[in-house]
Design a protein around this motif. Sequence first.
Motif, PDB file in Angstrom:
ATOM      1  N   CYS A  37      -8.058  -3.882   1.891  1.00 15.27           N
ATOM      2  CA  CYS A  37      -8.324  -2.620   1.202  1.00 15.27           C
ATOM      3  C   CYS A  37      -9.319  -2.872   0.083  1.00 15.27           C
ATOM      4  O   CYS A  37      -9.458  -3.991  -0.398  1.00 15.27           O
TER       5      CYS A  37
ATOM      6  N   GLU B 272     -10.185  -1.385  -3.877  1.00 14.97           N
ATOM      7  CA  GLU B 272      -9.492  -0.697  -4.963  1.00 14.97           C
ATOM      8  C   GLU B 272     -10.507  -0.224  -5.993  1.00 14.97           C
ATOM      9  O   GLU B 272     -11.369  -0.987  -6.428  1.00 14.97           O
TER      10      GLU B 272
ATOM     11  N   ILE C 174       0.815  -1.218   0.000  1.00 18.46           N
ATOM     12  CA  ILE C 174       0.000   0.000   0.000  1.00 18.46           C
ATOM     13  C   ILE C 174       0.849   1.269   0.000  1.00 18.46           C
ATOM     14  O   ILE C 174       0.353   2.361   0.241  1.00 18.46           O
TER      15      ILE C 174
ATOM     16  N   SER D  84      -0.323   4.442  -1.716  1.00 19.03           N
ATOM     17  CA  SER D  84      -1.567   5.047  -1.232  1.00 19.03           C
ATOM     18  C   SER D  84      -1.459   5.620   0.174  1.00 19.03           C
ATOM     19  O   SER D  84      -2.173   6.562   0.510  1.00 19.03           O
TER      20      SER D  84
ATOM     21  N   GLY E  97      -7.258   2.293  -9.569  1.00 23.17           N
ATOM     22  CA  GLY E  97      -6.195   1.685  -8.786  1.00 23.17           C
ATOM     23  C   GLY E  97      -5.951   2.346  -7.446  1.00 23.17           C
ATOM     24  O   GLY E  97      -4.992   2.015  -6.759  1.00 23.17           O
ATOM     25  N   LYS E  98      -6.806   3.273  -7.051  1.00 27.08           N
ATOM     26  CA  LYS E  98      -6.652   3.927  -5.750  1.00 27.08           C
ATOM     27  C   LYS E  98      -7.191   3.004  -4.659  1.00 27.08           C
ATOM     28  O   LYS E  98      -8.233   2.382  -4.825  1.00 27.08           O
ATOM     29  N   LEU E  99      -6.437   2.933  -3.551  1.00 29.53           N
ATOM     30  CA  LEU E  99      -6.812   2.047  -2.458  1.00 29.53           C
ATOM     31  C   LEU E  99      -7.506   2.810  -1.346  1.00 29.53           C
ATOM     32  O   LEU E  99      -7.238   3.973  -1.105  1.00 29.53           O
TER      33      LEU E  99
END
Length: 86
Positions: free
Chosen positions: A62, A64, A26, A29, A68-70
């Motif tokens: 997480c 997504e 991670i 992020s 692709g943002k967590l």
Amino acid sequence: LVGSEMCIETAQVQVGSKVRQIISGIKHSYSPEEMVGKRVMVVTNLKPAKLAGLLSEGMILCAEDADGKLSLMTTEKEMPAGAEIC
């Protein structure tokens, strides 16, 4: 992890009365500083595994998005460390 583009080491994850080391991908992020004090959901019934040469004793959960943002999985209400996910 120094020099790693994939992982950060989360060495202080309290799960109930135990502290576990969890290696997680991670880094892009969340910075290590952002993780301090966060309440996150973790899976701990996995066989410990070596990742990047370090022992990982669980997995941080997480979500997504399409870009692709967590986003860390958390609880709606405050729960004690070690509460079971059911």
